[in-house]
Scaffold this active site. Structure first.
Site, PDB file in Angstrom:
ATOM      1  N   GLN A 143      31.331  45.827  46.824  1.00  0.00           N
ATOM      2  CA  GLN A 143      32.632  45.528  46.281  1.00  0.00           C
ATOM      3  C   GLN A 143      33.364  46.527  45.303  1.00  0.00           C
ATOM      4  OE1 GLN A 143      33.886  43.216  42.652  1.00  0.00           O
ATOM      5  NE2 GLN A 143      33.258  41.643  43.904  1.00  0.00           N
TER       6      GLN A 143
ATOM      7  N   GLU B  34      36.283  35.367  41.020  1.00  0.00           N
ATOM      8  CA  GLU B  34      34.816  35.656  40.530  1.00  0.00           C
ATOM      9  C   GLU B  34      34.791  35.872  38.928  1.00  0.00           C
ATOM     10  OE1 GLU B  34      32.814  39.199  41.901  1.00  0.00           O
ATOM     11  OE2 GLU B  34      34.276  40.507  40.758  1.00  0.00           O
TER      12      GLU B  34
ATOM     13  N   GLN C 299      28.034  36.382  39.951  1.00  0.00           N
ATOM     14  CA  GLN C 299      28.293  37.980  39.434  1.00  0.00           C
ATOM     15  C   GLN C 299      27.563  38.069  38.086  1.00  0.00           C
ATOM     16  OE1 GLN C 299      31.854  41.371  38.648  1.00  0.00           O
ATOM     17  NE2 GLN C 299      31.961  39.278  37.452  1.00  0.00           N
TER      18      GLN C 299
ATOM     19  N   ASP D 177      29.108  47.949  37.548  1.00  0.00           N
ATOM     20  CA  ASP D 177      30.394  47.676  37.520  1.00  0.00           C
ATOM     21  C   ASP D 177      31.306  48.232  36.237  1.00  0.00           C
ATOM     22  OD1 ASP D 177      29.697  45.586  36.037  1.00  0.00           O
ATOM     23  OD2 ASP D 177      31.241  44.105  36.868  1.00  0.00           O
TER      24      ASP D 177
END
Lengths: 143, 570
Positions: free
Chosen positions: B153, B233, B308, B347
């Site tokens: 992603q 998300e 997530q 991330d």
């Protein structure tokens, strides 16, 4: 041609393998969601939403792949389709901690059950009312 | 006393070696000692409960040493919705070492582990992973990941919220292989234009990329209902009752929200991560991983397809304590072990040290997860509006080389510059056309030309922000939907992009993207844990990059030809 029974273990992706089973909430077959129909204005934004029967089909797929909770979520979701966007958000906000009295939560459960045939969502809200009471998360009456 | 050589207290002499080490980037990172009493401990705490379960009349009467009457709301939600009482007694009796061995043993199938895992309590799951070292955790991830094919992603954001930049980054990210594209804003009112840009850019070329705009829940749901975004998300859950309530939610409100998303056909996953509770000041004296396991079980119980996790925005907290990054890998593995889609972190800016940044990635990129990063910054880090990512646009070539070195699929590939420039340009013209069609502030040729060749927002021609914000407001006021974007693209000569977007919208009507770990494949057909179930069963099985995909992964920016050492192939 007689309609073939849906096989939740084999017919996924449903949109690819069994488009014949899928309709928009306005009753159009999914096969009518073509570019030509978009350009001509025949396809409206409300045609691009999911229908309760579709969610029940996806619930069967989830169950068949060993995911009962996911299936149950889809069944609750099917019940919420006829509830307006605005009302859905209001109900969500009412479920936040200290946002509602027990009576207010039970009224929402009642509204879901009798207004929308929402047995599963109603049960979820009733359960929340019980837990919130035990854990001191209800709003003070009159506050 | 003026004769003394050191008028002040003498400094002990430092070696030149120490000076070099002192100046290494890793020493700018924060490291702290464990403090289990406040939850500042990764996964080894004497204050965590010990595993136990008692079933009475088909209901959990006692769990991890706590009687039902004393359950907090997480205990109750987990006991009543996540744990399979029919599987619990047998699963708990196996003991943590046996379950840990099942995770690693290729002779035990994924399905068999799932049957056991559904009967385990939070403390039993914790005890299980405490038996496992990092390599064993990675073996567990490899086997338990829900979707057979790993994916990735991207974050597509702009420090100036420039929609043109976001459209181009989305098109480039799509070309480079990302399956999902996420954006967020500096100025929230820009959201409608940036979300439109992301949606248009994500459909350029191959297209079919799923897009998301991270905002507060009501706006995020609104954009999703309009078909301007495809999934969500950032629906957070927490591992203690007090922090959950501070976040103004409960497991029941979140479960209701989950049903609300599905009722609009929108793919959704929850978000949680180790360290969030201690960061928010109330870990109730439990370890980070114990609390995260409760979040994973709440997600499972709510019937949400995925999560997530991997500490996410709290990565500095587990990153600072001993064994913290092992715990982060363990939380990803547990999500997979409970059959959830896992978008596995990596991330957030995590370390000043390039070595630690790379080491952070290894468990997820090597074992493969549903989304290795959630996400990878497709821009330079200064443009990343999620406060920076662990990897960014400047790391693309390194990432591709690592994939090639180990023959592991992190979802990306090298793409030549001409193709990238063409995709960026096409995204720019498509967005220009959509803005013109919807009577939004014009995008000029010069803006497009500049942005195609830009690296980040510093290189761009600034937009008239006030005019853009008026345009953004009008998008909301006029009720612009995804269908309007399809029409605009089609009528202005971008038929292929229009068709791709219509396919994404149609997949909402079919509900196929609601199943676990769903993305769209190269033919824009749904690929999920249902039709692409992970079949890893030891050496020689499961997903391995081979054939055409492996050939694609062998290409890098500079590879010397075998026939002619003077020649480069790419």
């Amino acid at each position: 041609m007689s309609p073939t029974a849906f096989d939740p273990a084999a017919d996924y992706p449903v949109g690819v393998k069994r488009p014949d089973l899928l309709r928009t909430p306005t009753g159009k077959p999914i096969s009518e969601l073509t570019m030509q129909n978009v350009v001509s204005g025949e396809v409206r934004p409300e045609d691009l939403r999911i229908a309760p029967d579709t969610l029940r089909i996806q619930a069967e797929v989830a169950d068949a792949s060993g995911r009962p909770q996911l299936g149950q979520n889809f069944r609750r979701a099917a019940e919420l389709i006829p509830v307006s966007d605005e009302r859905v958000l209001q109900m969500y906000n009412a479920l936040r901690p200290h946002a509602s009295t027990k009576e207010q939560l039970l009224a929402i459960a009642q509204e879901l059950e009798s207004g929308y045939g929402g047995a599963a969502t109603g049960a979820l809200v009733r359960e929340a009312a019980e837990v919130y009471e035990r854990r001191g998360l209800l709003a003070e009456p009159g506050a | 006393m003026s004769s003394l050589p050191y008028p002040e207290a003498p400094q002990p002499r430092r070696s030149l070696r120490t000076e070099v080490l002192e100046n290494r980037p890793v020493n700018k990172d924060g490291f702290v000692q464990e403090w289990p009493e406040v939850g500042m401990v990764a996964m080894d705490s004497d204050f965590d409960p010990r595993p136990s379960i008692r079933i009475e009349n088909g209901r959990v009467a006692e769990m991890d040493g706590r009687e039902r009457a004393d359950f907090d709301f997480l205990d109750q939600f987990i006991a009543d919705h996540a744990i399979d009482v029919d599987a619990a007694v047998e699963a708990m009796a196996l003991g943590p070492r046996t379950v840990a061995r099942m995770l690693v043993d290729p002779n035990v199938s994924r399905a068999e582990v799932l049957r056991t895992a559904r009967g385990l309590t939070p403390a039993a799951l914790l005890e299980t992973v405490r038996q496992m070292n990092i390599v064993e955790i990675m073996m567990g991830m490899q086997k338990m990941r829900a979707r057979r094919t790993p994916a990735n992603q991207a974050h597509c954001t702009s420090a100036r919220d420039n929609p043109l930049q976001v459209a181009m980054e989305a098109a480039e990210a799509s070309l480079r292989g990302f399956s999902e594209l996420e954006t967020t804003l500096g100025v929230v009112r820009y959201a409608p234009l940036v979300a439109i840009a992301l949606q248009v850019g994500g459909q350029v070329g191959r297209g079919g990329r799923l897009t998301q705009c991270a905002l507060e829940e009501a706006t995020e749901l609104d954009l999703g209902m309009r078909g301007i975004t495809a999934y969500a998300e950032t629906i957070s859950v927490y591992g203690t009752e007090s922090v959950f309530v501070d976040g103004d939610d409960t497991p029941w409100s979140k479960a209701f929200l989950a049903a609300a998303y599905a009722s609009r056909g929108i793919k959704m996953r929850f978000t949680s991560g180790t360290g969030s509770e201690v960061q928010m000041g109330n870990a109730e004296g439990r370890s980070m991983l114990y609390l995260e396991i409760r979040c994973i079980l709440v997600t499972k119980g709510a019937g949400v397809q995925g999560l997530q996790n991997g500490s996410i925005s709290c990565i500095g907290v587990p990153g600072a304590v001993p064994g913290g990054i092992r715990a982060v890998a363990a939380e990803n593995m547990i999500a997979s072990m409970l059959d959830l889609e896992c978008a596995s972190g990596n991330d957030q800016s995590f370390s000043h040290s390039p070595m630690r940044r790379t080491s952070r990635l290894m468990p997820q990129i090597m074992a493969g997860t549903d989304f290795v990063c959630s996400g990878y910054s497709s821009t330079p880090n200064y443009d990343n509006m999620f406060a920076g990512s662990n990897v960014d646009a400047e790391d693309y070539d390194d990432w591709n080389a690592i994939q090639r070195d180990y023959q592991i699929d992190g979802g990306l590939q090298h793409v030549g510059e001409p193709e990238i420039l063409a995709a960026r340009s096409r995204a720019g013209y498509a967005l220009q056309a959509v803005f013109a069609h919807l009577d939004l502030p014009a995008i000029t040729e010069r803006e497009i030309e500049t942005a195609v060749y830009a690296h980040g927002s510093n290189d761009l021609i600034p937009r008239d922000v006030l005019e853009d914000l008026k345009g953004a407001q009008s998008v909301m006021d006029r009720g612009v939907t995804g269908l309007d974007l399809v029409k605009a693209l089609h009528e202005r000569g971008f038929a292929d992009i229009a068709e791709n977007l219509l396919t994404v919208l149609r997949s909402r009507v079919s509900g196929d993207l609601l199943q676990t770990s769903a993305i769209l494949d190269a033919n824009l057909e749904p690929l999920s844990a249902v039709n692409d179930a992970n079949d890893y069963a030891g050496p020689g099985t499961g997903y391995r990059p081979t054939g055409e995909r492996w050939e694609q992964m062998k290409r890098l920016r500079h590879v010397t030809s075998a026939e002619n050492p003077e020649l480069e192939v790419s």
